[in-house]
Design a protein around this motif. Structure first.
Motif, PDB file in Angstrom:
ATOM      1  N   ARG A   1     -59.127   8.919 -75.714  1.00  0.00           N
ATOM      2  CA  ARG A   1     -59.887   7.913 -75.097  1.00  0.00           C
ATOM      3  C   ARG A   1     -61.394   8.461 -74.992  1.00  0.00           C
ATOM      4  O   ARG A   1     -61.595   9.297 -74.352  1.00  0.00           O
TER       5      ARG A   1
ATOM      6  N   ASN B   1     -60.900  -1.455 -75.910  1.00  0.00           N
ATOM      7  CA  ASN B   1     -60.668  -1.922 -74.766  1.00  0.00           C
ATOM      8  C   ASN B   1     -62.005  -2.144 -73.935  1.00  0.00           C
ATOM      9  O   ASN B   1     -63.142  -1.877 -74.188  1.00  0.00           O
TER      10      ASN B   1
ATOM     11  N   PRO C   1     -54.619   2.372 -69.765  1.00  0.00           N
ATOM     12  CA  PRO C   1     -54.148   3.332 -68.504  1.00  0.00           C
ATOM     13  C   PRO C   1     -54.664   3.152 -67.282  1.00  0.00           C
ATOM     14  O   PRO C   1     -55.826   2.711 -67.319  1.00  0.00           O
TER      15      PRO C   1
ATOM     16  N   THR D   1     -54.603   4.382 -63.170  1.00  0.00           N
ATOM     17  CA  THR D   1     -54.126   5.503 -62.222  1.00  0.00           C
ATOM     18  C   THR D   1     -53.500   4.645 -60.835  1.00  0.00           C
ATOM     19  O   THR D   1     -54.267   3.853 -60.463  1.00  0.00           O
TER      20      THR D   1
ATOM     21  N   GLY E   1     -62.706  -5.778 -70.956  1.00  0.00           N
ATOM     22  CA  GLY E   1     -63.161  -7.272 -71.046  1.00  0.00           C
ATOM     23  C   GLY E   1     -62.290  -8.324 -71.849  1.00  0.00           C
ATOM     24  O   GLY E   1     -62.689  -9.427 -72.071  1.00  0.00           O
TER      25      GLY E   1
HETATM   26  C1  FMN Z   1     -56.702   0.475 -60.939  1.00  0.00           C
HETATM   27  C2  FMN Z   1     -57.460   0.954 -62.033  1.00  0.00           C
HETATM   28  C3  FMN Z   1     -57.181   2.361 -62.546  1.00  0.00           C
HETATM   29  C4  FMN Z   1     -57.742   2.869 -63.720  1.00  0.00           C
HETATM   30  N1  FMN Z   1     -57.249   4.238 -63.974  1.00  0.00           N
HETATM   31  C5  FMN Z   1     -57.367   4.646 -65.266  1.00  0.00           C
HETATM   32  C6  FMN Z   1     -57.118   5.938 -65.752  1.00  0.00           C
HETATM   33  O1  FMN Z   1     -56.121   6.606 -65.344  1.00  0.00           O
HETATM   34  N2  FMN Z   1     -57.301   6.215 -67.290  1.00  0.00           N
HETATM   35  C7  FMN Z   1     -58.349   5.381 -67.840  1.00  0.00           C
HETATM   36  O2  FMN Z   1     -58.621   5.934 -68.872  1.00  0.00           O
HETATM   37  N3  FMN Z   1     -58.856   4.365 -67.412  1.00  0.00           N
HETATM   38  C8  FMN Z   1     -58.533   3.918 -66.206  1.00  0.00           C
HETATM   39  N4  FMN Z   1     -58.827   2.768 -65.908  1.00  0.00           N
HETATM   40  C9  FMN Z   1     -59.731   1.779 -66.828  1.00  0.00           C
HETATM   41  C10 FMN Z   1     -58.994   0.791 -67.471  1.00  0.00           C
HETATM   42  O3  FMN Z   1     -58.155   1.513 -68.309  1.00  0.00           O
HETATM   43  C11 FMN Z   1     -59.629  -0.028 -68.405  1.00  0.00           C
HETATM   44  O4  FMN Z   1     -60.653   0.595 -69.195  1.00  0.00           O
HETATM   45  C12 FMN Z   1     -60.758  -0.790 -67.502  1.00  0.00           C
HETATM   46  O5  FMN Z   1     -60.241  -1.647 -66.548  1.00  0.00           O
HETATM   47  C13 FMN Z   1     -61.529  -1.916 -68.584  1.00  0.00           C
HETATM   48  O6  FMN Z   1     -60.484  -2.610 -69.258  1.00  0.00           O
HETATM   49  P1  FMN Z   1     -60.216  -4.349 -68.706  1.00  0.00           P
HETATM   50  O7  FMN Z   1     -61.633  -5.091 -68.837  1.00  0.00           O
HETATM   51  O8  FMN Z   1     -59.158  -4.789 -69.514  1.00  0.00           O
HETATM   52  O9  FMN Z   1     -59.932  -4.384 -67.155  1.00  0.00           O
HETATM   53  C14 FMN Z   1     -58.433   1.864 -64.575  1.00  0.00           C
HETATM   54  C15 FMN Z   1     -58.760   0.765 -64.117  1.00  0.00           C
HETATM   55  C16 FMN Z   1     -58.245   0.301 -63.089  1.00  0.00           C
HETATM   56  C17 FMN Z   1     -58.619  -1.265 -62.491  1.00  0.00           C
END
Ligand code: FMN
Length: 366
Positions: free
Chosen positions: A229, A298, A23, A25, A300
């Motif tokens: 979550r 989730n 997810p 935003t 990294g």
């Molecule tokens: C631009 C942006 C917006 C995010 N918005 C949400 C959100 O609306 N809800 C949520 O649970 N996590 C949100 N996250 C966190 C991501 O879902 C994810 O947990 C985080 O980027 C770590 O995962 P990754 O290492 O694959 O990037 C957001 C992350 C980013 C970069």
């Protein structure tokens, strides 16, 4: 084809593979929270890019105090349902399933179409500073401590928007109980200083989550995917830990399962981090050990480590955040053996909107 690319059953859903879009935003809805064409193109790109499951950005759930950001989408009226329905249809046509993340911002409030007064478990501000890429504020507002009636309104908001999710054609919902938003705030001894049935020991701090899951399950029936979550860390406090440690997290997982959830989506800086005040396990390890609940991992996960992560958590979905933003066709690229880009945060500046991303992409292509 590796196991992670095989189609799979997960929480009542049949998916093309084990990759989920995390997810994220994007604050790109209309001012009144209605999802628009820009968002439809955006989400369709991830479905076309091969993600078996798309999880939407955090979407607000009532016209009281749930919205946290300007231009955040909602799911509280017919216009919202119709806007989401277009997105859902486009994602389905591209062959993916889609789950909406339902979010109440609580004390992590920056702007709302509906109110200027944030609410939280107690009159306690988040740590750190508001997130610049979701708006302009420089300071957190002090939230009003929720009354029991406010808590009931928040729960009903989740229930009604879950029904709206069904009306829009979503395949399920994910409650946002992570990253310091309302449901997570109730679990947190930083945010939750209450002395009533919703504060104090862990069973009390869990009550709003349990009641929300039960209420949503009763409203949507048994066949609709329902998950939550969970994290310890918040967007401005990367070090927060539940005082009850690993045993406490086990209690949370079991309570969530017993209330009627199908899955838990753990998030942390790294899936395999050991974040508890005691013990050596990760959040995902604890969920994986408990029967009767599915797991999304989730944090990294990338083009290099995903086979290990997939093997360490059999049957789990792998949610991809930043690498997906950089590569909406992440899954297709893996299949084709193509290069995966790193995220350039300039793409999300000055705000994390889809328009800014498109402008950044045009500049890169020029
Ligand atoms: C631009 C942006 C917006 C995010 N918005 C949400 C959100 O609306 N809800 C949520 O649970 N996590 C949100 N996250 C966190 C991501 O879902 C994810 O947990 C985080 O980027 C770590 O995962 P990754 O290492 O694959 O990037 C957001 C992350 C980013 C970069």
């Amino acid at each position: 084809m590796s196991d992670v690319m095989q189609n799979t059953r997960f929480s009542k859903l049949t998916l093309d593979n084990r990759f989920a879009l995390a997810p994220m935003t994007r604050t790109s809805a209309e001012a009144d929270g209605t999802p628009n064409q820009l968002m439809a193109d955006h989400y369709e790109a991830y479905a076309k890019g091969g993600f078996g499951l798309v999880i939407t950005e955090g979407t607000y759930t009532d016209d009281q105090a749930s919205q946290g950001y300007a231009n955040q989408p909602g799911l509280i009226n017919d216009a919202h349902v119709q806007g989401w329905k277009t997105i859902v249809d486009r994602v389905h046509a591209a062959g993916s399933k889609i789950v909406v993340q339902l979010m109440h911002a609580g004390a992590q409030f920056q702007a709302s179409h509906h109110t200027d007064e944030p609410q939280g478990p107690s009159a306690v501000k988040p740590k750190g500073e508001p997130l610049g890429f979701y708006g302009d504020q420089t300071e957190w507002k002090l939230p009003k401590a929720m009354t029991e009636a406010d808590i009931e309104t928040a729960i009903q908001g989740f229930v009604e928007s879950a029904k709206n999710a069904q009306a829009a054609g979503f395949d399920g919902i994910e409650l946002h109980g992570a990253n310091g938003y309302l449901l997570n705030q109730f679990l947190s001894t930083h945010f939750n200083r209450r002395a009533d049935n919703y504060g104090g020991d862990l069973a009390n701090r869990l009550r709003i989550i349990v009641d929300t899951i039960k209420g949503v399950r009763a409203a949507v029936g048994d066949d609709f995917a329902l998950g939550i979550r969970l994290s310890q860390v918040t967007v401005t406090d990367p070090d927060y830990q539940f005082p009850e440690g690993e045993a406490g997290f086990r209690q949370i997982v079991e309570a969530v399962r017993d209330a009627g959830a199908d899955f838990i989506h753990t998030t942390d800086g790294d899936v395999e981090r050991t974040p508890f005040v005691d013990g050596e396990k990760s959040l995902a390890d604890v969920v994986a050990e408990i029967d009767g609940i599915d797991l999304i991992i989730n944090g990294g996960i990338d083009e290099t480590n995903h086979p290990d992560r997939a093997a360490n958590y059999p049957g789990s979905l792998l949610a991809i955040g930043k690498k997906a933003l950089a590569n909406p066709d992440f899954v297709q690229r893996l299949k084709d053996g193509k290069e995966i880009e790193d995220l350039d945060f300039a793409m999300l500046q000055p705000k994390a909107t889809i328009s800014n991303e498109l402008a950044w992409r045009r500049k890169q292509a020029a």
